[in-house]
Design a protein around this motif. Structure first.
Motif, PDB file in Angstrom:
ATOM      1  N   THR A  74     -11.249   0.961   5.205  1.00 17.89           N
ATOM      2  CA  THR A  74     -10.100   0.089   4.932  1.00 17.89           C
ATOM      3  C   THR A  74      -9.489  -0.443   6.229  1.00 17.89           C
ATOM      4  O   THR A  74      -8.856  -1.497   6.227  1.00 17.89           O
ATOM      5  N   THR A  90       0.849  -1.182   0.000  1.00 17.91           N
ATOM      6  CA  THR A  90       0.000   0.000   0.000  1.00 17.91           C
ATOM      7  C   THR A  90       0.896   1.248   0.000  1.00 17.91           C
ATOM      8  O   THR A  90       2.127   1.146  -0.011  1.00 17.91           O
ATOM      9  N   GLU A 138      -3.491  -1.207   8.477  1.00 21.11           N
ATOM     10  CA  GLU A 138      -3.648   0.230   8.274  1.00 21.11           C
ATOM     11  C   GLU A 138      -3.321   0.843   9.631  1.00 21.11           C
ATOM     12  O   GLU A 138      -3.906   0.454  10.648  1.00 21.11           O
ATOM     13  N   ASP A 168      -2.397  -9.777  -0.435  1.00 21.73           N
ATOM     14  CA  ASP A 168      -3.247  -8.942   0.410  1.00 21.73           C
ATOM     15  C   ASP A 168      -3.922  -9.832   1.453  1.00 21.73           C
ATOM     16  O   ASP A 168      -4.514 -10.863   1.091  1.00 21.73           O
TER      17      ASP A 168
END
Ligand SMILES: NC(=O)c1ccc[n+]([C@@H]2O[C@H](COP(=O)([O-])OP(=O)(O)OC[C@H]3O[C@@H](n4cnc5c(N)ncnc54)[C@H](O)[C@@H]3O)[C@@H](O)[C@H]2O)c1
Length: 159
Positions: free
Chosen positions: A94, A34, A82, A57
């Protein structure tokens, strides 16, 4: 040991990758790359025979099953996340997908793999979380969080 490290292109994950290889462990670095990733942080070990990078992922359960089957790790160090508080306030979606559903996917993939391997006692799954789940500390440096501190998250990230 053969370690599956998720988020190994991130700030803390890349340091864990470098340290594990310096200590002679095999590392499979699984990262979705990312905006937060920086492969330069693992450039110093990228040519090591102990190092493998997998672009995947943790939201993709089938990909995780393939990684466990192909690389047969002895342990998982889960750092893919995240991780930026402000972004979680602007867009929590997300964070739910990666930090909650992605972690669940990884746990389920690890459990399926562990069972298929005959439930080895030595297998470990280490989830690297954050002390922010406990909220804020007062200024007094003698006050510390402990494992018994109640959760008190202050953002979608820490929740
Ligand atoms: N940085 C800190 O100061 C700090 C402090 C305490 C705890 N932590 C925790 O440590 C862990 C790692 O933090 P960090 O600072 O290295 O984060 P980071 O944001 O620097 O890196 C996260 C890495 O995870 C990868 N990633 C994100 N979503 C993914 C997905 N869906 N699938 C696969 N890979 C994905 C990114 O590409 C990136 O390489 C997090 O759980 C964080 O909460 C960090």
């Amino acid at each position: 040991m053969r370690l599956l490290i998720t988020g190994g292109a991130g700030f803390i994950g890349s340091a864990v990758v470098r340290l594990a290889i310096a200590r002679g462990h095999e590392v499979i670095n699984l990262d979705a790359l990312t905006y937060a990733a920086c492969l330069e942080n693992v450039a110093s070990v990228a040519q090591s025979p102990l190092y493998t990078f997998v672009h995947a992922d943790i939201r993709d359960r089938a990909a995780l099953d393939r990684v466990f089957a192909a690389h047969t790790p002895d342990a998982v160090l889960h750092l893919a996340a995240e991780s930026h508080v402000d972004r979680s306030i602007d867009g929590p979606g997300t964070f739910v997908e990666t930090n909650i559903t992605g972690t669940y996917n990884l746990l389920e993939a690890a459990r399926g793999y562990w069972q298929a391997q005959g439930r080895p006692e030595s297998f470990r799954f280490q989830h690297i979380s954050t002390d922010e789940v406990y909220g804020s500390l007062p200024a007094d440096p003698m006050v510390k969080f402990t494992e018994d501190t109640p959760y008190d998250p202050r953002s979608p990230y820490s929740a």
